[in-house]
Design a protein around this motif. Sequence first.
Motif, PDB file in Angstrom:
ATOM      1  N   LEU A 164     -18.990  -8.906  -3.008  1.00 54.38           N
ATOM      2  CA  LEU A 164     -18.377  -8.941  -3.333  1.00 54.38           C
ATOM      3  C   LEU A 164     -16.793  -8.886  -3.973  1.00 54.38           C
ATOM      4  CD1 LEU A 164     -17.729  -5.297  -0.814  1.00 54.38           C
ATOM      5  CD2 LEU A 164     -19.093  -5.059  -2.200  1.00 54.38           C
ATOM      6  N   ALA A 165     -16.647  -8.706  -4.843  1.00 59.00           N
ATOM      7  CA  ALA A 165     -15.766  -9.082  -5.669  1.00 59.00           C
ATOM      8  C   ALA A 165     -14.323  -7.979  -5.881  1.00 59.00           C
ATOM      9  CB  ALA A 165     -15.841  -9.679  -7.196  1.00 59.00           C
ATOM     10  N   LEU A 166     -13.624  -7.742  -5.398  1.00 65.91           N
ATOM     11  CA  LEU A 166     -12.197  -6.714  -5.299  1.00 65.91           C
ATOM     12  C   LEU A 166     -10.795  -7.172  -5.763  1.00 65.91           C
ATOM     13  CD1 LEU A 166     -13.232  -7.300  -1.216  1.00 65.91           C
ATOM     14  CD2 LEU A 166     -13.989  -4.871  -3.287  1.00 65.91           C
ATOM     15  N   ARG A 167     -10.283  -6.041  -6.161  1.00 67.19           N
ATOM     16  CA  ARG A 167      -8.818  -6.303  -6.446  1.00 67.19           C
ATOM     17  C   ARG A 167      -8.098  -5.581  -5.836  1.00 67.19           C
ATOM     18  NH1 ARG A 167      -7.032  -3.657 -11.171  1.00 67.19           N
ATOM     19  NH2 ARG A 167      -4.913  -4.237 -11.921  1.00 67.19           N
ATOM     20  N   VAL A 168      -6.518  -5.711  -5.665  1.00 68.18           N
ATOM     21  CA  VAL A 168      -5.417  -4.963  -4.878  1.00 68.18           C
ATOM     22  C   VAL A 168      -5.308  -4.072  -5.723  1.00 68.18           C
ATOM     23  CG1 VAL A 168      -3.544  -4.870  -3.702  1.00 68.18           C
ATOM     24  CG2 VAL A 168      -6.222  -6.663  -2.701  1.00 68.18           C
ATOM     25  N   VAL A 169      -5.419  -2.701  -5.955  1.00 65.26           N
ATOM     26  CA  VAL A 169      -4.321  -2.239  -6.784  1.00 65.26           C
ATOM     27  C   VAL A 169      -3.044  -1.645  -6.866  1.00 65.26           C
ATOM     28  CG1 VAL A 169      -4.780  -0.650  -8.541  1.00 65.26           C
ATOM     29  CG2 VAL A 169      -6.822  -1.623  -8.508  1.00 65.26           C
ATOM     30  N   SER A 170      -2.455  -2.299  -7.102  1.00 66.73           N
ATOM     31  CA  SER A 170      -0.873  -1.826  -6.638  1.00 66.73           C
ATOM     32  C   SER A 170      -0.016  -2.340  -8.260  1.00 66.73           C
ATOM     33  CB  SER A 170      -0.872  -3.672  -5.820  1.00 66.73           C
ATOM     34  OG  SER A 170       0.250  -3.308  -5.419  1.00 66.73           O
ATOM     35  N   LEU A 201      -4.263 -10.053   5.628  1.00 71.26           N
ATOM     36  CA  LEU A 201      -4.106 -11.071   4.534  1.00 71.26           C
ATOM     37  C   LEU A 201      -2.940 -10.042   4.324  1.00 71.26           C
ATOM     38  CD1 LEU A 201      -6.925  -9.821   2.206  1.00 71.26           C
ATOM     39  CD2 LEU A 201      -6.966 -12.091   3.818  1.00 71.26           C
ATOM     40  N   PRO A 202      -1.988 -11.653   4.806  1.00 69.19           N
ATOM     41  CA  PRO A 202      -0.164 -11.388   4.218  1.00 69.19           C
ATOM     42  C   PRO A 202       0.442 -11.799   3.473  1.00 69.19           C
ATOM     43  CG  PRO A 202      -0.952 -13.469   5.712  1.00 69.19           C
ATOM     44  CD  PRO A 202      -2.192 -12.991   5.980  1.00 69.19           C
ATOM     45  N   ASN A 203       1.138 -11.209   3.119  1.00 71.71           N
ATOM     46  CA  ASN A 203       2.193 -11.423   2.213  1.00 71.71           C
ATOM     47  C   ASN A 203       1.437 -10.954   1.014  1.00 71.71           C
ATOM     48  OD1 ASN A 203       4.262 -12.737   3.610  1.00 71.71           O
ATOM     49  ND2 ASN A 203       3.080 -14.667   3.891  1.00 71.71           N
ATOM     50  N   ILE A 204       0.519 -10.041   0.865  1.00 69.51           N
ATOM     51  CA  ILE A 204      -0.200  -9.211  -0.418  1.00 69.51           C
ATOM     52  C   ILE A 204       0.179  -7.479  -0.368  1.00 69.51           C
ATOM     53  CG2 ILE A 204      -2.300  -8.950  -1.340  1.00 69.51           C
ATOM     54  CD1 ILE A 204      -3.829 -11.070  -0.434  1.00 69.51           C
ATOM     55  N   ALA A 205       1.114  -7.174  -1.514  1.00 71.88           N
ATOM     56  CA  ALA A 205       1.516  -6.268  -1.600  1.00 71.88           C
ATOM     57  C   ALA A 205       0.047  -4.962  -1.562  1.00 71.88           C
ATOM     58  CB  ALA A 205       2.060  -5.990  -3.259  1.00 71.88           C
ATOM     59  N   PRO A 206       0.470  -4.266  -0.470  1.00 68.84           N
ATOM     60  CA  PRO A 206      -0.668  -3.396  -0.624  1.00 68.84           C
ATOM     61  C   PRO A 206      -1.575  -1.918  -1.473  1.00 68.84           C
ATOM     62  CG  PRO A 206       1.473  -2.614   0.370  1.00 68.84           C
ATOM     63  CD  PRO A 206       1.971  -3.488  -0.165  1.00 68.84           C
ATOM     64  N   GLY A 207      -2.322  -1.597  -1.298  1.00 70.18           N
ATOM     65  CA  GLY A 207      -2.822  -0.490  -2.575  1.00 70.18           C
ATOM     66  C   GLY A 207      -4.366  -0.368  -2.512  1.00 70.18           C
ATOM     67  N   PRO A 261       4.451  -5.809  -6.915  1.00 72.93           N
ATOM     68  CA  PRO A 261       4.618  -7.654  -7.020  1.00 72.93           C
ATOM     69  C   PRO A 261       3.925  -8.316  -5.514  1.00 72.93           C
ATOM     70  CG  PRO A 261       6.889  -7.619  -7.221  1.00 72.93           C
ATOM     71  CD  PRO A 261       6.203  -6.488  -7.036  1.00 72.93           C
ATOM     72  N   MET A 262       3.753  -9.457  -6.086  1.00 70.92           N
ATOM     73  CA  MET A 262       3.125 -10.035  -4.823  1.00 70.92           C
ATOM     74  C   MET A 262       4.287 -10.430  -3.567  1.00 70.92           C
ATOM     75  SD  MET A 262      -0.129 -12.796  -5.132  1.00 70.92           S
ATOM     76  CE  MET A 262       0.554 -12.969  -3.702  1.00 70.92           C
ATOM     77  N   ILE A 263       4.843 -10.689  -2.527  1.00 71.73           N
ATOM     78  CA  ILE A 263       5.652 -10.983  -1.763  1.00 71.73           C
ATOM     79  C   ILE A 263       5.773 -12.184  -1.128  1.00 71.73           C
ATOM     80  CG2 ILE A 263       6.761 -10.401   0.981  1.00 71.73           C
ATOM     81  CD1 ILE A 263       4.753  -8.130   1.609  1.00 71.73           C
ATOM     82  N   PRO A 296       0.541  -2.137   4.319  1.00 65.03           N
ATOM     83  CA  PRO A 296       1.397  -2.784   4.303  1.00 65.03           C
ATOM     84  C   PRO A 296       1.496  -3.969   4.946  1.00 65.03           C
ATOM     85  CG  PRO A 296       1.634  -0.113   4.282  1.00 65.03           C
ATOM     86  CD  PRO A 296       0.617  -1.148   4.411  1.00 65.03           C
ATOM     87  N   GLU A 297       0.535  -3.167   5.710  1.00 64.36           N
ATOM     88  CA  GLU A 297       0.441  -4.756   7.312  1.00 64.36           C
ATOM     89  C   GLU A 297      -0.636  -6.283   7.360  1.00 64.36           C
ATOM     90  OE1 GLU A 297       1.899  -1.016   9.264  1.00 64.36           O
ATOM     91  OE2 GLU A 297       0.177  -2.015   8.379  1.00 64.36           O
ATOM     92  N   GLY A 298      -1.226  -5.818   5.589  1.00 67.20           N
ATOM     93  CA  GLY A 298      -1.754  -7.481   5.121  1.00 67.20           C
ATOM     94  C   GLY A 298      -3.402  -6.750   5.578  1.00 67.20           C
TER      95      GLY A 298
END
Length: 450
Positions: free
Chosen positions: A439-445, A403-409, A448-450, A425-427
């Motif tokens: 599953l409904a997931l949320r990236v807790v970061s 998943l590119p360009n999404i802030a890690p967490g 901000p998004m790149i 960090p590599e997505g």
Amino acid sequence: VVGVDGKPRRWVYLHYFKEGQPSLNWLDPTFAAQQMIIGDALHAIDVMGAKILRLDANGFLGVERKLDGTAWSESHPLSITGNQLLGGAIRKAGGFSFQELNLTVDDIASMSHGGADLSYDFITRPAYQHALLMGDTEFLRLMLRQMHTLGIDPGSLIHALQNHDELTLELVHFWTLHAHDTFLYQGQTFPGNILREHIREQMYERLAGEHAPYNLKFVTNGVSCTTASIITAALGIRDLDAITPADIQQIRQVHLLLVMYNAMQPGVFALSGWDLVGALPLPAEQVADLMLDGDTRWIHRGAYDLVDLNPDAPLSAGQMPRSKTLYGSLISQLEDPDSFASQLQKILAARRAYDIAASRQILVPDVEHPGLLIMVHELPAGKGTQITALNFGSTPITETLHLPNIAPGPVVDIINERVEGDLTPEGEFTITLDAYEGLALRVVSSSPMI
């Protein structure tokens, strides 16, 4: 026909949508049709108290004959203008409108510009059913991408489970405008009309006939069925009277997967009372008198009792036979935390808490496992990134997503409130899903998004 003056006359009328259903003449310079329909809409809002109105078959307003003698209506400029006038009048009166318009994706986009506020999701509805029946999400992914390519925001769509009509398999997009365009599917290039026939053949074979005799074809372009009987067909259950408690548990699991697909993306989510109780189709002989004209849809319109108002009644007040149901009434379901309605309640609570309806779909990535669908959404108000992960297949999945360009967490399950892992960090994120699990997931970061 006897007119208002008492004189019998032979009347000739135009029909475009269905014989016996006259089309109003929207090309008449008196604008009588526009006045009548806008007046009806304003009466529904101001007098009847309606807030949202359905525009049905509204793509067929500007009927005109082409030079080759065939009729032209879809995307006719006066169809578009007529909808803008009607949609604008409804908005001015403080209401909203949605269009039930089963046309090409291009036509749905055109008709939405200044017309109805929302559109029924005929774009991905047959595609998500195909994903379930085949355990393969490639056609669904193709339709999601067509939607984005042609400028339709999924947030403008009503994503629904069962309604009063058949499951339409017209696949108009590939039948008319894009019949000779090419599409890449399962490693091969198909003209649209050939792809359409391939998908239709697969769905008819799995949904009706010998494989699922309780579902019936509706004329030439759909199948009369309930959501539950689509699922039983997908699970290979041929005899509805032989359904076991273990079968009901699996049907409920798949039903919740379909809820997740429709509810955990931008837009409006809709389901029916038939969904809430897990209704099965009526045996054809119970509604044979209603099907004399060939309309098989009556099998999926059985009566149901949501709140045990009259649990022993075999017929509704309208004399419809009671459907056999798998889940029971809402009263009994809400006392059971594992029931369909209780699980639905949790899903909708998460949808509301994170405002998924107002999110923006930013990615529908390729995947390795055929049954896997991933939809990535940017949540409003800086709430981060949400990922809907669905396994339409009958076997478990473990796959590393890219998943590119999404802030890690950390990645959190927002329905069950537990940590599922980390987006690197590599997505990259490794996901594990059981058969028919969503599953409904949320990236807790904190970034901000790149």
